[in-house]
Design a protein around this motif. Sequence first.
Motif, PDB file in Angstrom:
ATOM      1  N   ARG A  65       0.809  -1.216  -0.085  1.00 58.43           N
ATOM      2  CA  ARG A  65       0.219   0.216  -0.051  1.00 58.43           C
ATOM      3  C   ARG A  65       0.759   1.181   0.126  1.00 58.43           C
ATOM      4  O   ARG A  65       1.682   1.396   0.878  1.00 58.43           O
ATOM      5  N   GLY A  66       0.481   2.222  -0.997  1.00 59.82           N
ATOM      6  CA  GLY A  66       1.329   3.445  -0.723  1.00 59.82           C
ATOM      7  C   GLY A  66       1.066   3.891  -2.203  1.00 59.82           C
ATOM      8  O   GLY A  66      -0.153   4.209  -2.768  1.00 59.82           O
ATOM      9  N   LEU A  67       2.279   4.583  -2.912  1.00 53.69           N
ATOM     10  CA  LEU A  67       2.161   5.554  -4.122  1.00 53.69           C
ATOM     11  C   LEU A  67       3.044   4.962  -5.160  1.00 53.69           C
ATOM     12  O   LEU A  67       4.281   4.680  -4.842  1.00 53.69           O
ATOM     13  N   LEU A  68       2.679   4.963  -6.245  1.00 54.86           N
ATOM     14  CA  LEU A  68       3.412   4.734  -7.484  1.00 54.86           C
ATOM     15  C   LEU A  68       3.616   6.133  -7.680  1.00 54.86           C
ATOM     16  O   LEU A  68       2.662   6.803  -8.157  1.00 54.86           O
ATOM     17  N   ILE A  69       5.081   6.542  -7.980  1.00 58.20           N
ATOM     18  CA  ILE A  69       5.308   7.834  -8.591  1.00 58.20           C
ATOM     19  C   ILE A  69       6.138   7.710  -9.712  1.00 58.20           C
ATOM     20  O   ILE A  69       7.429   7.310  -9.578  1.00 58.20           O
ATOM     21  N   LEU A  70       5.576   7.965 -10.976  1.00 57.77           N
ATOM     22  CA  LEU A  70       6.156   8.304 -12.015  1.00 57.77           C
ATOM     23  C   LEU A  70       6.643   9.663 -12.177  1.00 57.77           C
ATOM     24  O   LEU A  70       6.179  10.592 -12.067  1.00 57.77           O
ATOM     25  N   VAL A  71       8.199   9.652 -12.086  1.00 62.56           N
ATOM     26  CA  VAL A  71       8.744  11.105 -12.236  1.00 62.56           C
ATOM     27  C   VAL A  71       9.675  11.403 -13.413  1.00 62.56           C
ATOM     28  O   VAL A  71      10.357  10.653 -14.017  1.00 62.56           O
ATOM     29  N   CYS A  72       9.626  12.749 -13.678  1.00 65.17           N
ATOM     30  CA  CYS A  72      10.236  13.379 -14.830  1.00 65.17           C
ATOM     31  C   CYS A  72      11.089  14.653 -14.620  1.00 65.17           C
ATOM     32  O   CYS A  72      10.342  15.643 -14.133  1.00 65.17           O
TER      33      CYS A  72
END
Length: 147
Positions: free
Chosen positions: A25-32
Amino acid sequence: MRALIQRITDASVTVDGQIIGEIGRGLLILVCAMPDDDTTTADALALKISKLRLFQDDAGKMNLSLVQTGGEALVVSQFTLAADTSRGNRPGFSGAARPEDARALYEHFAQALAALDVPVQTGRFGADMSVALTNDGPVTLWLDTDA
Protein backbone atom coordinates in the motif's frame (compact mmCIF):
# COMPACT_ATOMS: atom_id res chain seq x y z
CA MET A 1 9.84 18.25 -12.08
CA ARG A 2 6.73 16.46 -13.14
CA ALA A 3 5.17 13.52 -11.37
CA LEU A 4 2.17 11.34 -11.93
CA ILE A 5 1.21 9.70 -8.66
CA GLN A 6 -1.23 6.86 -8.20
CA ARG A 7 -2.55 5.57 -4.90
CA ILE A 8 -2.09 1.83 -5.05
CA THR A 9 -2.63 -1.30 -2.99
CA ASP A 10 0.45 -2.90 -4.57
CA ALA A 11 2.91 -2.24 -7.38
CA SER A 12 6.06 -3.68 -8.87
CA VAL A 13 8.60 -2.92 -11.57
CA THR A 14 10.28 -5.62 -13.63
CA VAL A 15 13.42 -5.41 -15.78
CA ASP A 16 14.56 -8.32 -17.95
CA GLY A 17 12.04 -10.65 -16.30
CA GLN A 18 13.24 -9.85 -12.76
CA ILE A 19 11.25 -7.84 -10.22
CA ILE A 20 13.61 -5.07 -9.08
CA GLY A 21 11.14 -3.07 -6.95
CA GLU A 22 7.93 -4.05 -5.23
CA ILE A 23 5.71 -2.37 -2.64
CA GLY A 24 2.43 -2.81 -0.84
CA ARG A 25 0.00 0.00 0.00
CA GLY A 26 1.25 3.43 -0.94
CA LEU A 27 2.06 5.46 -4.05
CA LEU A 28 3.44 4.66 -7.47
CA ILE A 29 5.34 7.80 -8.48
CA LEU A 30 6.28 8.29 -12.13
CA VAL A 31 8.76 11.17 -12.17
CA CYS A 32 10.37 13.30 -14.90
CA ALA A 33 13.12 15.88 -14.51
CA MET A 34 12.84 19.02 -16.62
CA PRO A 35 15.76 21.17 -17.86
CA ASP A 36 15.55 23.87 -15.16
CA ASP A 37 15.15 21.45 -12.24
CA ASP A 38 17.74 21.09 -9.50
CA THR A 39 18.05 19.33 -6.14
CA THR A 40 15.93 22.03 -4.49
CA THR A 41 13.13 21.21 -6.93
CA ALA A 42 13.47 17.49 -6.20
CA ASP A 43 13.43 18.12 -2.44
CA ALA A 44 10.30 20.27 -2.71
CA LEU A 45 8.49 17.64 -4.78
CA ALA A 46 9.42 14.89 -2.32
CA LEU A 47 8.17 16.96 0.61
CA LYS A 48 4.91 17.80 -1.18
CA ILE A 49 4.20 14.18 -2.06
CA SER A 50 5.03 12.94 1.45
CA LYS A 51 2.44 15.35 2.90
CA LEU A 52 -0.38 14.99 0.36
CA ARG A 53 -3.49 13.72 2.12
CA LEU A 54 -4.53 10.96 -0.26
CA PHE A 55 -5.39 8.13 2.14
CA GLN A 56 -8.66 7.60 3.95
CA ASP A 57 -9.09 8.16 7.66
CA ASP A 58 -11.55 6.24 9.84
CA ALA A 59 -14.40 8.42 8.50
CA GLY A 60 -13.56 7.51 4.91
CA LYS A 61 -12.20 10.97 4.01
CA MET A 62 -8.88 11.51 2.24
CA ASN A 63 -7.21 13.02 5.29
CA LEU A 64 -4.01 11.02 5.80
CA SER A 65 -0.62 11.33 4.15
CA LEU A 66 1.78 8.66 2.98
CA VAL A 67 3.92 9.23 6.07
CA GLN A 68 0.92 9.07 8.44
CA THR A 69 -0.22 5.74 7.02
CA GLY A 70 3.23 4.16 6.88
CA GLY A 71 2.76 3.67 3.14
CA GLU A 72 5.52 2.91 0.68
CA ALA A 73 6.60 4.53 -2.58
CA LEU A 74 7.69 2.97 -5.85
CA VAL A 75 9.57 5.65 -7.80
CA VAL A 76 9.96 5.11 -11.54
CA SER A 77 11.72 7.44 -14.00
CA GLN A 78 9.37 8.48 -16.81
CA PHE A 79 10.81 10.95 -19.35
CA THR A 80 7.66 10.67 -21.45
CA LEU A 81 5.89 12.95 -18.94
CA ALA A 82 7.72 15.75 -20.79
CA ALA A 83 6.01 14.85 -24.08
CA ASP A 84 5.12 17.69 -26.42
CA THR A 85 2.13 16.64 -28.52
CA SER A 86 1.33 20.08 -29.92
CA ARG A 87 2.63 19.32 -33.42
CA GLY A 88 1.77 16.28 -35.48
CA ASN A 89 1.21 12.80 -34.12
CA ARG A 90 4.68 11.92 -32.89
CA PRO A 91 5.45 13.23 -29.38
CA GLY A 92 8.64 15.20 -28.88
CA PHE A 93 10.70 14.78 -25.72
CA SER A 94 13.18 17.65 -26.00
CA GLY A 95 11.47 19.24 -22.98
CA ALA A 96 12.92 16.62 -20.63
CA ALA A 97 16.20 17.15 -18.81
CA ARG A 98 19.36 15.70 -20.37
CA PRO A 99 19.77 12.04 -19.35
CA GLU A 100 22.79 12.61 -17.09
CA ASP A 101 21.00 15.43 -15.25
CA ALA A 102 17.73 13.51 -15.13
CA ARG A 103 19.40 10.45 -13.59
CA ALA A 104 20.97 12.51 -10.81
CA LEU A 105 17.67 14.28 -10.04
CA TYR A 106 15.67 11.04 -10.15
CA GLU A 107 18.07 9.44 -7.67
CA HIS A 108 18.09 12.57 -5.49
CA PHE A 109 14.27 12.65 -5.47
CA ALA A 110 14.08 9.00 -4.34
CA GLN A 111 16.66 9.65 -1.59
CA ALA A 112 14.85 12.81 -0.47
CA LEU A 113 11.59 10.88 -0.16
CA ALA A 114 13.31 8.14 1.82
CA ALA A 115 14.81 10.79 4.13
CA LEU A 116 11.21 11.80 4.96
CA ASP A 117 10.58 8.34 6.46
CA VAL A 118 8.94 6.88 3.38
CA PRO A 119 10.09 3.35 2.47
CA VAL A 120 11.18 3.69 -1.18
CA GLN A 121 11.75 1.18 -3.95
CA THR A 122 12.83 2.30 -7.42
CA GLY A 123 12.87 1.27 -11.01
CA ARG A 124 16.07 1.41 -13.08
CA PHE A 125 16.80 4.68 -14.83
CA GLY A 126 16.92 4.29 -18.62
CA ALA A 127 15.81 0.65 -18.57
CA ASP A 128 12.89 -0.85 -20.47
CA MET A 129 10.61 -1.51 -17.50
CA SER A 130 7.33 -3.26 -16.99
CA VAL A 131 5.25 -1.68 -14.23
CA ALA A 132 2.36 -3.53 -12.63
CA LEU A 133 -0.04 -1.92 -10.17
CA THR A 134 -3.39 -2.18 -8.54
CA ASN A 135 -4.81 1.34 -8.53
CA ASP A 136 -6.69 2.15 -5.32
CA GLY A 137 -9.72 4.37 -5.79
CA PRO A 138 -8.60 5.11 -8.42
CA VAL A 139 -6.72 8.13 -7.15
CA THR A 140 -4.30 9.63 -9.68
CA LEU A 141 -2.73 13.11 -9.53
CA TRP A 142 -0.52 15.12 -11.88
CA LEU A 143 2.05 17.37 -10.18
CA ASP A 144 4.24 19.91 -11.92
CA THR A 145 6.62 22.04 -9.86
CA ASP A 146 6.41 24.78 -12.52
CA ALA A 147 2.63 25.05 -12.18
